[in-house]
Scaffold this motif. Structure first.
Motif, PDB file in Angstrom:
ATOM      1  N   GLN A 148       0.822  -1.195   0.000  1.00 15.20           N
ATOM      2  CA  GLN A 148       0.000   0.000   0.000  1.00 15.20           C
ATOM      3  C   GLN A 148       0.859   1.249   0.000  1.00 15.20           C
ATOM      4  OE1 GLN A 148      -3.327   0.249   2.665  1.00 15.20           O
ATOM      5  NE2 GLN A 148      -3.294  -1.933   3.033  1.00 15.20           N
ATOM      6  N   ALA A 149       0.425   2.231  -0.809  1.00 15.97           N
ATOM      7  CA  ALA A 149       1.133   3.507  -0.806  1.00 15.97           C
ATOM      8  C   ALA A 149       1.036   4.136   0.568  1.00 15.97           C
ATOM      9  CB  ALA A 149       0.518   4.439  -1.858  1.00 15.97           C
ATOM     10  N   GLY A 150       2.176   4.580   1.060  1.00 13.16           N
ATOM     11  CA  GLY A 150       2.191   5.277   2.345  1.00 13.16           C
ATOM     12  C   GLY A 150       2.332   4.366   3.535  1.00 13.16           C
ATOM     13  N   ALA A 151       2.162   3.064   3.359  1.00 10.86           N
ATOM     14  CA  ALA A 151       2.287   2.174   4.498  1.00 10.86           C
ATOM     15  C   ALA A 151       3.754   2.004   4.844  1.00 10.86           C
ATOM     16  CB  ALA A 151       1.652   0.825   4.184  1.00 10.86           C
ATOM     17  N   ALA A 152       4.002   1.594   6.069  1.00 13.90           N
ATOM     18  CA  ALA A 152       5.390   1.561   6.522  1.00 13.90           C
ATOM     19  C   ALA A 152       5.661   0.359   7.385  1.00 13.90           C
ATOM     20  CB  ALA A 152       5.725   2.822   7.300  1.00 13.90           C
ATOM     21  N   THR A 153       6.920  -0.081   7.347  1.00 17.30           N
ATOM     22  CA  THR A 153       7.406  -1.033   8.324  1.00 17.30           C
ATOM     23  C   THR A 153       8.690  -0.464   8.880  1.00 17.30           C
ATOM     24  OG1 THR A 153       8.683  -2.235   6.665  1.00 17.30           O
ATOM     25  CG2 THR A 153       6.451  -3.013   7.097  1.00 17.30           C
ATOM     26  N   THR A 154       9.081  -0.931  10.036  1.00 15.98           N
ATOM     27  CA  THR A 154      10.305  -0.415  10.619  1.00 15.98           C
ATOM     28  C   THR A 154      11.229  -1.557  10.980  1.00 15.98           C
ATOM     29  OG1 THR A 154       9.330  -0.422  12.828  1.00 15.98           O
ATOM     30  CG2 THR A 154       9.166   1.611  11.566  1.00 15.98           C
ATOM     31  N   ARG A 157       6.844   2.845   1.250  1.00 16.77           N
ATOM     32  CA  ARG A 157       6.870   2.509  -0.169  1.00 16.77           C
ATOM     33  C   ARG A 157       5.722   3.222  -0.877  1.00 16.77           C
ATOM     34  NH1 ARG A 157       8.649  -1.938  -3.185  1.00 16.77           N
ATOM     35  NH2 ARG A 157       8.963  -3.264  -1.350  1.00 16.77           N
ATOM     36  N   ASP A 158       6.051   3.924  -1.954  1.00 15.39           N
ATOM     37  CA  ASP A 158       5.031   4.575  -2.761  1.00 15.39           C
ATOM     38  C   ASP A 158       4.364   3.573  -3.701  1.00 15.39           C
ATOM     39  OD1 ASP A 158       5.796   6.918  -1.561  1.00 15.39           O
ATOM     40  OD2 ASP A 158       6.954   7.665  -3.277  1.00 15.39           O
ATOM     41  N   ALA A 159       3.277   3.993  -4.302  1.00 19.73           N
ATOM     42  CA  ALA A 159       2.544   3.122  -5.220  1.00 19.73           C
ATOM     43  C   ALA A 159       3.394   2.725  -6.428  1.00 19.73           C
ATOM     44  CB  ALA A 159       1.262   3.809  -5.680  1.00 19.73           C
ATOM     45  N   ASP A 160       4.349   3.600  -6.837  1.00 23.16           N
ATOM     46  CA  ASP A 160       5.183   3.291  -7.999  1.00 23.16           C
ATOM     47  C   ASP A 160       6.422   2.482  -7.636  1.00 23.16           C
ATOM     48  OD1 ASP A 160       6.792   5.118  -6.709  1.00 23.16           O
ATOM     49  OD2 ASP A 160       6.905   6.540  -8.380  1.00 23.16           O
ATOM     50  N   GLY A 161       6.523   2.057  -6.373  1.00 19.31           N
ATOM     51  CA  GLY A 161       7.654   1.238  -5.947  1.00 19.31           C
ATOM     52  C   GLY A 161       8.799   2.023  -5.336  1.00 19.31           C
TER      53      GLY A 161
END
Length: 535
Positions: free
Chosen positions: A44-50, A77-81
């Protein structure tokens, strides 16, 4: 009537003050054969892991010194990778405050650019201090006492750090002073002391002062959990977020709320469950907003819930976010009759947690104003997104809780100076204001970007937003403005970002999302000019 001195949702006189600092942004491409291959587990765009991986390969690839290491803090990660990896930095094993940076890589792994909190080369002559930790501690405690803090004492020994938030890195001590601020808010005053001279370099406040029948939102649905013969306010669908009862205490996790029939509160403030209903509901709305609108799974992006504590102290007209417990805390207001648990207050407090987990904007000066404004911006966004008839969305902050005692809100985003203290526009002295006042510049920017300048009615509320130079600003719509601010916060803001760096960051975000020739990009530029933030 203003009762508070460190309220994150209201004007205040903060102990933390700072001059304007320039947050440097390095956008040139970096030629690097290999950077850390960080796993990003969501599409998902804007989602994050740490991750807490420490690496020297990235430091070398970025031209950093042999004594420097990078610690992954957040990955988006953005939608375009495109992947934006946010790092904290260490030097010779010491934490570097203000040394954070973000590496931007294309989907193929090519480095597109680097955003740094500071450009200065990270080096100090020695990591051996001339000043003892005890001396630094005594000075920090005296600083807190000078601000009328009660029971001021260091929370543990000072830690040795590299202070890099200004142009020249310095060996320093960071002392955290606990106790109680003069309005009853817990104290977490961070004092940075030069480890060679004993001079104070900086200080900031670590406490960031934001079905049932609720007091402010009517009858609402709640996420609860069956435990034994009854239910608790534990939301399994939102990372296990829970709401607890401090019962007038000023410390501890609080007791679990329980109910036999899963019907909570009465809508009246004298029912202890009512404040819990509002707080629990506001937390759920905030979780849902970040997940559904921005793809962020929880405050820290890790799918884990925070928790809310209600009924803090007595006659406590305040609410605050505390990173150390990863929790929101709410007082019951004047006479214990007006808990500070409205939708926008809950969203404001939880957003401090989002900011801490991402840009970690320093809570002083212009970066502190941006920190506060970020909480106000997303408080408005959550309120609009909730579509609650009892508390409809608006560009007013704290309009339900009536802290002023006359029915007026705490802050106005269309014209911040209407509160009598906030700044409408940027000036070179805005960083000297308390962060709740300097936030007005960004709040005004966001309103102009969303709705445009001039008189208009939005959702039944009348607004009239001026511009610094009398120019006309055309709004691009709140939904797009929210996405631009979130993108800038999570991928381009650093701990020392000031207003001019925020302009550059939001322009980059608008370009990423809508294109450099888009109406949205031009709208960002126009809105910043409207608050006197120009190239």
């Amino acid at each position: 009537m203003r009762k508070t001195t460190n309220l994150p949702i209201s004007p205040a006189r903060s102990t933390a003050r700072g001059k304007r600092r320039t947050a440097a942004t390095a956008g040139a491409a970096v030629a690097a054969a290999a950077l850390l291959a960080t796993a990003v587990t969501t599409g998902q765009a804007g989602a994050a892991t740490t991750s807490t991986t420490t690496t020297t390969s990235d430091a070398k690839a970025l031209g950093l010194g042999a004594k420097e290491k990078l610690v992954v803090k957040d990955v988006v990660r953005d939608a375009d990778g495109t992947v934006h990896t946010r790092y904290d930095r260490t030097y010779d094993g010491l934490p570097v405050l203000g040394g954070d940076l973000i590496v931007h890589k294309s989907a193929s792994g090519t480095v597109k650019g680097v955003t740094k909190a500071v450009k200065a080369t990270l080096a100090v002559p020695s990591t051996t201090a001339k000043v003892t930790p005890a001396t630094a501690e005594r000075a920090a405690v005296k600083r807190a006492q000078a601000d009328d803090s009660r029971r001021a004492a260091a929370d543990g020994a000072p830690r040795k750090v590299i202070w890099a938030a200004t142009s020249k890195p310095v060996l320093a001590y960071e002392t955290v002073v606990g106790g109680v601020q003069k309005d009853g808010t817990p104290n977490q005053l961070h004092v940075i002391t030069d480890a060679n001279t004993g001079a104070k370099l900086y200080e900031y406040q670590g406490i960031k002062t934001g079905s049932g029948d609720s007091q402010y939102s009517g009858k609402v649905d709640l996420g609860t959990t069956k435990e034994g013969s009854g239910y608790t306010l534990t939301d399994a669908d939102r990372g296990g977020h829970r709401t607890t009862d401090l019962k007038g205490a000023e410390s501890g996790e609080g007791a679990a709320f329980t109910d036999d029939d899963d019907t909570w509160g009465s809508g009246a403030p004298d029912d202890p469950q009512t404040a819990a209903v509002d707080a629990h509901y506001g937390a759920a709305l905030t979780w849902d907003y970040y997940k559904n609108v921005h793809g962020r799974d929880g405050i820290a992006g890790d799918g884990k819930g925070a928790y809310s504590r209600v009924h803090f102290g007595h006659d406590y007209v305040n609410a605050f976010w505390d990173d150390s417990c990863f929790c929101m805390t709410y007082g019951d207001g004047q006479g214990d009759k007006a808990p500070l648990t409205s939708i926008d207050v809950a969203a404001h407090e939880m957003t401090h947690g989002v900011t801490s987990a991402t840009a970690n904007l320093q809570y002083s000066g212009e970066s502190g104003g941006l920190n506060e404004a970020t909480s106000d911006i997303f408080a408005a966004a959550v309120e609009f997104n909730a579509k609650n008839d009892s508390d409809p969305g608006d560009y007013l902050v704290g309009e339900k809780i009536d802290i002023n005692g006359d029915g007026t809100p705490l802050r106005y985003m269309d014209k911040p100076s209407k509160d009598g203290a906030s700044a409408d526009n940027w000036s070179d002295s805005v960083g000297d204001l308390d962060v709740h006042y300097s936030s007005g510049v960004a709040n005004h920017f966001f309103y102009l970007l969303s709705e445009g300048s001039g008189a208009k009615e939005v959702g039944g509320v009348q607004y009239d937003s001026p511009t610094a130079d009398g120019s006309k600003v055309e709004g691009i719509g709140r939904d797009k403005a929210e996405k631009i601010w979130f993108k800038a916060l999570t991928t381009y803001f650093t701990s020392t970002t000031d207003y001019h760096a925020a302009r550059e960051a939001t322009l980059k975000a608008a370009s990423d999302l809508y294109g450099a020739d888009s109406a949205e990009y031009k709208g960002v530029d126009s809105a910043w000019a409207g608050v006197n933030v120009k190239p």
